[in-house]
Design an enzyme around this catalytic site. Structure first.
Site, PDB file in Angstrom:
ATOM      1  N   SER A  27     -11.336 -17.495  12.063  1.00  0.00           N
ATOM      2  CA  SER A  27     -11.278 -16.733  11.821  1.00  0.00           C
ATOM      3  C   SER A  27     -12.659 -16.034  12.449  1.00  0.00           C
ATOM      4  CB  SER A  27     -12.314 -16.875  10.153  1.00  0.00           C
ATOM      5  OG  SER A  27     -11.132 -17.011   8.987  1.00  0.00           O
ATOM      6  N   ASN A 114      -3.007 -18.864   0.695  1.00  0.00           N
ATOM      7  CA  ASN A 114      -2.877 -17.169   0.896  1.00  0.00           C
ATOM      8  C   ASN A 114      -2.892 -16.102  -0.052  1.00  0.00           C
ATOM      9  OD1 ASN A 114      -1.345 -18.373   2.615  1.00  0.00           O
ATOM     10  ND2 ASN A 114       0.663 -18.545   2.000  1.00  0.00           N
ATOM     11  N   THR A 159     -10.851  32.613  11.327  1.00  0.00           N
ATOM     12  CA  THR A 159      -9.061  32.010  12.138  1.00  0.00           C
ATOM     13  C   THR A 159      -9.348  32.431  13.480  1.00  0.00           C
ATOM     14  OG1 THR A 159      -8.780  34.186  11.414  1.00  0.00           O
ATOM     15  CG2 THR A 159      -8.867  32.811   9.426  1.00  0.00           C
ATOM     16  N   HIS A 160      -8.441  31.103  13.994  1.00  0.00           N
ATOM     17  CA  HIS A 160      -8.138  30.794  15.221  1.00  0.00           C
ATOM     18  C   HIS A 160      -9.150  30.528  15.764  1.00  0.00           C
ATOM     19  CE1 HIS A 160      -4.032  31.709  13.681  1.00  0.00           C
ATOM     20  NE2 HIS A 160      -4.289  33.002  13.628  1.00  0.00           N
ATOM     21  N   SER A 281     -32.327  14.549  25.696  1.00  0.00           N
ATOM     22  CA  SER A 281     -31.738  14.600  26.857  1.00  0.00           C
ATOM     23  C   SER A 281     -33.308  13.743  27.602  1.00  0.00           C
ATOM     24  CB  SER A 281     -31.197  15.886  27.692  1.00  0.00           C
ATOM     25  OG  SER A 281     -30.714  15.449  28.670  1.00  0.00           O
ATOM     26  N   LYS A 287     -32.975  20.058  25.632  1.00  0.00           N
ATOM     27  CA  LYS A 287     -32.180  19.960  24.673  1.00  0.00           C
ATOM     28  C   LYS A 287     -32.274  19.319  23.293  1.00  0.00           C
ATOM     29  CE  LYS A 287     -28.607  20.615  25.971  1.00  0.00           C
ATOM     30  NZ  LYS A 287     -27.293  19.325  26.599  1.00  0.00           N
ATOM     31  N   GLU A 294     -21.094  13.471  16.982  1.00  0.00           N
ATOM     32  CA  GLU A 294     -21.021  13.291  17.575  1.00  0.00           C
ATOM     33  C   GLU A 294     -20.502  12.208  17.650  1.00  0.00           C
ATOM     34  OE1 GLU A 294     -21.887  14.212  21.209  1.00  0.00           O
ATOM     35  OE2 GLU A 294     -22.784  15.931  21.114  1.00  0.00           O
ATOM     36  N   TYR A 321       3.820 -14.645   2.726  1.00  0.00           N
ATOM     37  CA  TYR A 321       2.777 -14.187   3.573  1.00  0.00           C
ATOM     38  C   TYR A 321       3.828 -15.054   4.834  1.00  0.00           C
ATOM     39  CZ  TYR A 321      -1.978 -15.282   5.700  1.00  0.00           C
ATOM     40  OH  TYR A 321      -2.851 -15.079   5.832  1.00  0.00           O
ATOM     41  N   LYS A 329      -8.139  -7.878   7.093  1.00  0.00           N
ATOM     42  CA  LYS A 329      -9.678  -7.862   7.443  1.00  0.00           C
ATOM     43  C   LYS A 329     -10.181  -7.307   8.542  1.00  0.00           C
ATOM     44  CE  LYS A 329      -8.826 -12.308   6.889  1.00  0.00           C
ATOM     45  NZ  LYS A 329      -7.531 -12.567   5.621  1.00  0.00           N
TER      46      LYS A 329
END
Length: 477
Positions: A27, A114, A159-160, A281, A287, A294, A321, A329
């Site tokens: 694991s 299992n 819009t757009h 920056s 900046k 982001e 199984y 996981k």
């Protein structure tokens, strides 16, 4: 204990597993976050073995007390898995055997890795759903707090990505809050289907020893055991559904992130980020970057990828199984780890941002956003809307030629375009009038926005109650 006894499956093999098999089969270290859930399940199973006559009450008490100590030692860092421990179950059985001898080996009766593996992850997901849900609730509260402060703050609706109509800034913020409210409701709905215990399904056919799984199910906070033992160990649709809910939430987070980029840009200047939630920056000293948004947008791609991974892993499996299911996981943990970081950061960014209301107000009429008010006014005056649309378009062209806005038109300007454009239309040519006119249910009129906030707060109260009502095993982050 011998190396043979550390492995849970090696009795019929004549040679030890190859190093390559051991490396592939072991694991990942992140999977050991399930230790506390496996221990809790083992305690419930010990009590089931008392009912089955495999353990005496005294033996079960000794096993459970030892498991409690193992859990405390693991959390404190006093014990850890060794390279020979294939997985959580091997690790914990090894430690238990070292502490209580052959009594530890009795605990394996009537169960399989299992049903243990399925149960551990399901308990974890039901628990962590409350942690993520709490973070979603905090994000919604941050949006509501900002919305309450800006019910009458005028801004531009797009819009757009083109200026469309004036709206209340609160209305824009609440659009995001509404999507997050649905995300949390989806999580609540997922939990109803996830509230079935796989424990007692054993390898796939059910257990001939653990005959009262409904009792251990209730002990672990489930509503009932799974109806079908093959389904219990072979299905992971509850994982895929959890990942879908989280991916959908991630997409909604990413859409909010995208708007934060725009709002904080020098071109928009709608908001200013608190210094504590922005970065700079390494080469450009001026900046101030919206890195939280982001990074959130980037993490959303990983959430979508985790969902895709789980669906692809499931699509070709025979129904029982298979080791392919161990991908559940990896996909779940990567999603949870990403959201654990980004959601609180986004909530902090929203809560601390400063809104430049004056700049928003000035921009709210740029791009002829009041044009619909002209068309609506004409329609309400009896002009067919198709014709009103043409008149309004001509009026916009007139304004472009004169380099003025609709709000700057004189009576003579209106009459020059169409005699039906009476001076009284000017009462509608302001952003305040535009948003006040949108007074239907769900509209941007301030009174409707206040009502929306009140309804949303009631929804959030219900979500908060759900988050605090879970009685299952609790996780720590």
């Amino acid at each position: 204990m011998t190396e043979q006894s550390v492995r849970l499956w090696g009795a019929r093999f004549r040679t030890s597993p190859s190093p390559e098999l051991i490396a592939l089969s072991r694991s990942e270290s992140s999977y050991f976050r399930l230790v506390r859930y496996d221990l809790t399940s083992s305690m419930a199973h010990a009590r089931e073995l008392v009912r089955a006559g495999i353990l005496t009450a005294a033996e079960a008490d000794e096993v459970c007390a030892t498991l409690e100590t193992i859990g405390a030692d693991y959390e404190a860092g006093r014990i850890k898995p060794s390279p020979s421990d294939e997985d959580i179950h091997t690790f914990l059985e090894r430690i238990l055997g070292e502490r209580v001898g052959i009594l530890g080996g009795k605990l394996r009766a009537g169960r399989s890795r299992n049903d243990q593996a399925a149960n551990d992850l399901k308990l974890y997901l039901r628990d962590v759903a409350r942690h993520i849900g709490s973070d979603i609730l905090n994000l919604q509260n941050a949006l509501v707090e900002q919305a309450e402060a800006h019910i009458t703050t005028l801004t531009t609706g797009f819009t757009h990505l083109q200026p469309a109509q004036p709206v209340s800034f609160a209305h824009q913020l609440l659009a995001h809050a509404q999507t997050f409210a649905r995300d949390l409701d989806r999580l609540r709905d997922w939990d109803k289907r996830a509230a079935r215990s796989p424990l007692g399904a054993a390898a796939l056919a059910g257990s001939a020893i653990a005959l009262q799984p409904e009792l251990s199910a209730r002990e672990l906070g489930y509503d009932a055991p799974c109806e079908n033992s093959i389904d219990a160990v072979g299905s992971r649709d509850h994982v895929a559904e959890f990942l879908f809910v989280m991916a959908m939430f991630g997409v909604h987070l990413s859409r909010l992130a995208e708007e934060l980029f725009l709002w904080s840009s020098r071109q928009f200047r709608w908001i200013e980020m608190d210094d504590g939630y922005a970065t700079g920056s390494s080469i450009m000293p001026q900046k101030k970057n919206c890195d939280i948004a982001e990074l959130t947008r980037g993490r959303a791609s990983r959430l979508i990828g985790s969902l895709t991974t789980m669906l692809v892993a499931l699509k070709g499996l025979a129904f029982a199984y298979n080791r392919d299911l161990a991908e559940d996981k990896h996909a779940a943990f990567d999603t949870i780890d990403a959201l654990t970081l980004v959601v609180p950061a986004m909530a902090g960014l929203i809560r601390t941002m400063r809104v430049n209301a004056d700049i928003m107000r000035r921009q709210s009429v740029e791009g002829f956003t009041l044009a619909t008010e002209v068309a609506d006014w004409l329609a309400k005056s009896g002009v067919p809307f198709s014709e009103a649309h043409e008149i309004t378009g001509a009026l916009v062209r007139y304004c472009e030629d004169k380099s003025i806005g609709l709000e700057d038109l004189s009576d003579a300007d209106l009459a020059a375009v169409d005699e039906r454009l009476l001076p009284s239309i000017k009462m509608s040519l302001s952003p305040q009038a535009a948003i006040e006119a949108r007074k239907a249910y769900g509209g941007t009129a301030p009174d409707r926005v206040r009502e929306q906030i009140a309804r949303l707060k009631s929804v959030l109260d219900g979500q908060k109650e759900w988050l605090s009502s879970y009685a299952g095993p609790r996780a720590e982050r």
